[in-house]
Design an enzyme around this catalytic site. Structure first.
Site, PDB file in Angstrom:
ATOM      1  N   LYS A  45     -18.170 -46.395 -22.954  1.00 46.67           N
ATOM      2  CA  LYS A  45     -18.524 -45.045 -23.433  1.00 46.67           C
ATOM      3  C   LYS A  45     -20.014 -44.987 -23.781  1.00 46.67           C
ATOM      4  O   LYS A  45     -20.664 -46.024 -23.924  1.00 46.67           O
ATOM      5  CB  LYS A  45     -17.665 -44.698 -24.650  1.00 46.67           C
ATOM      6  N   ARG A 143      -8.682 -41.208 -38.244  1.00 48.22           N
ATOM      7  CA  ARG A 143      -9.491 -40.448 -37.285  1.00 48.22           C
ATOM      8  C   ARG A 143      -8.562 -39.684 -36.351  1.00 48.22           C
ATOM      9  O   ARG A 143      -8.352 -38.500 -36.519  1.00 48.22           O
ATOM     10  CB  ARG A 143     -10.423 -41.418 -36.547  1.00 48.22           C
ATOM     11  N   HIS A 173      -6.494 -48.284 -33.908  1.00 46.90           N
ATOM     12  CA  HIS A 173      -7.909 -48.675 -34.007  1.00 46.90           C
ATOM     13  C   HIS A 173      -8.215 -49.119 -35.427  1.00 46.90           C
ATOM     14  O   HIS A 173      -7.776 -48.497 -36.386  1.00 46.90           O
ATOM     15  CB  HIS A 173      -8.797 -47.494 -33.605  1.00 46.90           C
ATOM     16  N   ARG A 229      -9.954 -54.275 -26.628  1.00 43.75           N
ATOM     17  CA  ARG A 229     -10.995 -53.346 -26.167  1.00 43.75           C
ATOM     18  C   ARG A 229     -12.366 -53.851 -26.614  1.00 43.75           C
ATOM     19  O   ARG A 229     -12.723 -53.755 -27.782  1.00 43.75           O
ATOM     20  CB  ARG A 229     -10.714 -51.946 -26.736  1.00 43.75           C
ATOM     21  N   TYR A 273     -49.704 -38.808 -36.810  1.00 47.88           N
ATOM     22  CA  TYR A 273     -49.385 -37.609 -37.598  1.00 47.88           C
ATOM     23  C   TYR A 273     -49.328 -37.925 -39.083  1.00 47.88           C
ATOM     24  O   TYR A 273     -48.782 -38.967 -39.478  1.00 47.88           O
ATOM     25  CB  TYR A 273     -48.021 -37.047 -37.191  1.00 47.88           C
ATOM     26  N   CYS A 320     -44.382 -41.018 -32.836  1.00 47.54           N
ATOM     27  CA  CYS A 320     -44.405 -39.645 -32.306  1.00 47.54           C
ATOM     28  C   CYS A 320     -43.231 -39.466 -31.339  1.00 47.54           C
ATOM     29  O   CYS A 320     -42.479 -40.403 -31.078  1.00 47.54           O
ATOM     30  CB  CYS A 320     -45.704 -39.375 -31.572  1.00 47.54           C
ATOM     31  N   ASP A 322     -43.228 -39.101 -28.081  1.00 50.82           N
ATOM     32  CA  ASP A 322     -43.327 -39.801 -26.798  1.00 50.82           C
ATOM     33  C   ASP A 322     -44.242 -41.022 -26.835  1.00 50.82           C
ATOM     34  O   ASP A 322     -44.447 -41.666 -25.809  1.00 50.82           O
ATOM     35  CB  ASP A 322     -43.859 -38.836 -25.727  1.00 50.82           C
TER      36      ASP A 322
HETATM   37  C1  LIG Z   1     -15.629 -47.575 -29.385  1.00 46.86           C
HETATM   38  C2  LIG Z   1     -14.256 -48.066 -29.464  1.00 46.86           C
HETATM   39  C3  LIG Z   1     -13.971 -49.424 -29.253  1.00 46.86           C
HETATM   40  C4  LIG Z   1     -15.032 -50.482 -29.110  1.00 46.86           C
HETATM   41  O1  LIG Z   1     -15.450 -50.904 -30.392  1.00 46.86           O
HETATM   42  P1  LIG Z   1     -16.460 -52.120 -30.593  1.00 46.86           P
HETATM   43  O2  LIG Z   1     -16.572 -52.296 -32.056  1.00 46.86           O
HETATM   44  O3  LIG Z   1     -17.755 -51.678 -29.977  1.00 46.86           O
HETATM   45  O4  LIG Z   1     -15.888 -53.274 -29.881  1.00 46.86           O
HETATM   46  C5  LIG Z   1     -12.636 -49.801 -29.216  1.00 46.86           C
HETATM   47  N1  LIG Z   1     -11.662 -48.891 -29.405  1.00 46.86           N
HETATM   48  C6  LIG Z   1     -11.898 -47.592 -29.643  1.00 46.86           C
HETATM   49  C7  LIG Z   1     -10.768 -46.654 -29.859  1.00 46.86           C
HETATM   50  C8  LIG Z   1     -13.209 -47.136 -29.697  1.00 46.86           C
HETATM   51  O5  LIG Z   1     -13.439 -45.842 -29.960  1.00 46.86           O
END
Ligand SMILES: *Cc1c(COP(=O)(O)O)cnc(C)c1O
Length: 397
Positions: A45, A143, A173, A229, A273, A320, A322
């Site tokens: 992602k 969440r 998660h 994951r 700046y 800045c 850029d």
């Molecule tokens: C982003 C995400 C992950 C990956 O998490 P890391 O801490 O980067 O390994 C795994 N599961 C879900 C649902 C996520 O949103």
């Protein structure tokens, strides 16, 4: 003049180098740590945490990842448009009106409400193809997800009954897997396991069960189930210093630029700046053609460092949009007339993140200057920075 711009990134004197061999190495480290037989999802992602979705996905799959995880539909479609056929799960919410595209591209969706499930079943029927769904269970992240109780069980029962939705997996998660105290995660694992036991008791098949993120993978082997994951670890970073790694991961990304300009500045002159930096002595100042619009955060003003000629050099004044300026050492002179040899010249390589000589700057360093985490540093690398891919993993394309 020593132009360090790689030949395949000619459009800008600032670029990211992504070592696909490091990505492959990190996949292999994760797989060795994983329960034998468990699958690995490469989480790509947010433009693969800034590294570039498609090349990273390809390298990860080739190194043994079996799944790809994304946050939103557009990321999944980008992978499919590149011809990637591997299973993909959208980890976030996909509104029913967008689900048709996911179904037609064989992309699995996260499901966590009965109403969404009903809409999904109807859309899949109309599309003439089954939808793939993973049931998300909230065990303590707060969440997304069905509650890990009777209410969740009802959604699970509806999922099992949905004729056009294929129940492919069930997941949760972790909120605290990278924190020093393991108790919250242990509780989440217990709740998830108890919910899975309820499903089993009700005669329901949860499909592929998965829970662990990078921290869970390396720290809670009891949470490996059928898949883990891998996100931040794929890119070579530990989620925090509390997550022990069985063997070192390799950061895949370096951020480089060519110095745009070098000049001597007299004591008392100001830089950038707000004129917040005042030269205390005659000083060499370099200008780097990168700014906060690229993800080089304004919070680095006055605190960040870059590498030039293998030497750490401080950010001078405010970053800045850029560009930003760096100090290259005392100019020993009157700053304007005959300041002697500059320590670097326009065109020289500047390393904003990565190694140069024996010196190294990591995303952890940048995160510390900005008071954030490496995740945010990597994911805020802007699209306008060209990505250059290196490594043998690339040559096999
Ligand atoms: C982003 C995400 C992950 C990956 O998490 P890391 O801490 O980067 O390994 C795994 N599961 C879900 C649902 C996520 O949103």
């Amino acid at each position: 003049m020593n132009h360090a711009i790689p030949a395949d990134a000619p459009n800008r004197p600032a670029w990211l180098e992504v070592d696909l061999d490091a990505i492959a190495h990190n996949v292999r480290v994760a797989r060795r740590a994983l329960r034998p037989g468990a699958a690995l999802m490469a989480v790509v992602k947010a433009n693969a945490y800034g590294h570039g979705t498609v090349p990273v996905a390809r390298a990860a799959l080739r190194a043994g990842a079996g799944w790809l995880g994304v946050a939103v539909l557009s990321e999944a479609l980008q992978l499919r448009a590149a011809g990637i056929a591997a299973p993909i799960l959208i980890l976030g919410w996909t509104p029913a009106e967008l689900a048709r595209d996911a179904i037609l591209h064989d992309v699995a969706l996260t499901v966590f409400s009965a109403a969404e499930l009903e809409a999904l079943d109807r859309i899949a029927r109309e599309a003439g193809r089954p939808a793939r769904a993973h049931l998300k269970v909230d065990t303590g992240m707060g969440r997304l997800g069905v509650p890990a109780d009777e209410r969740g069980l009802q959604v699970a029962e509806a999922l099992a009954r949905s004729p056009h939705v294929l129940w492919e997996g069930t997941f949760t998660h972790f909120a605290c897997a990278d924190e020093p105290v393991p108790s919250h995660t242990e509780r989440q694992i217990e709740r998830f396991s108890a919910f899975l036991a309820r499903l089993q008791a009700a005669g329901l098949d949860p499909g592929l069960r998965h829970a662990a993120n990078t921290a869970g993978l390396f720290r809670f082997p009891q949470a490996h189930f059928e898949m883990a994951r891998l996100g931040i670890g794929l890119y070579g970073y530990a989620p925090s210093r509390f997550v022990p790694l069985p063997e070192p991961l390799r950061p895949a990304l370096s951020w480089k630029a060519s110095l745009a300009h070098v000049k001597a500045v007299a004591a008392g002159e100001t830089i950038s700046y707000g004129a917040t930096y005042v030269a205390k002595e005659d000083e060499w100042i370099g200008t780097v053609p990168v700014g906060y619009a690229d993800g080089y955060r304004r919070a680095y003003s006055g605190v960040g460092r870059v590498l030039v000629g293998g030497v750490p050099r401080p950010v001078r004044g405010r970053v800045c949009m850029d560009q930003f300026m760096i100090g290259l050492g005392p100019a020993r002179g009157d700053g304007t007339a005959r300041p002697g040899e500059p320590p670097a010249s326009a065109g020289d390589e500047v390393v904003l993140l990565g190694a140069q000589g024996d010196a190294v700057l990591t995303a952890n360093d940048l995160a510390e200057w900005a008071g954030t985490i490496p995740y945010e540093i990597l994911t805020s690398l802007d699209e306008r920075l060209p990505r250059v891919y290196t490594g043998a993993a690339l040559e096999q394309e």
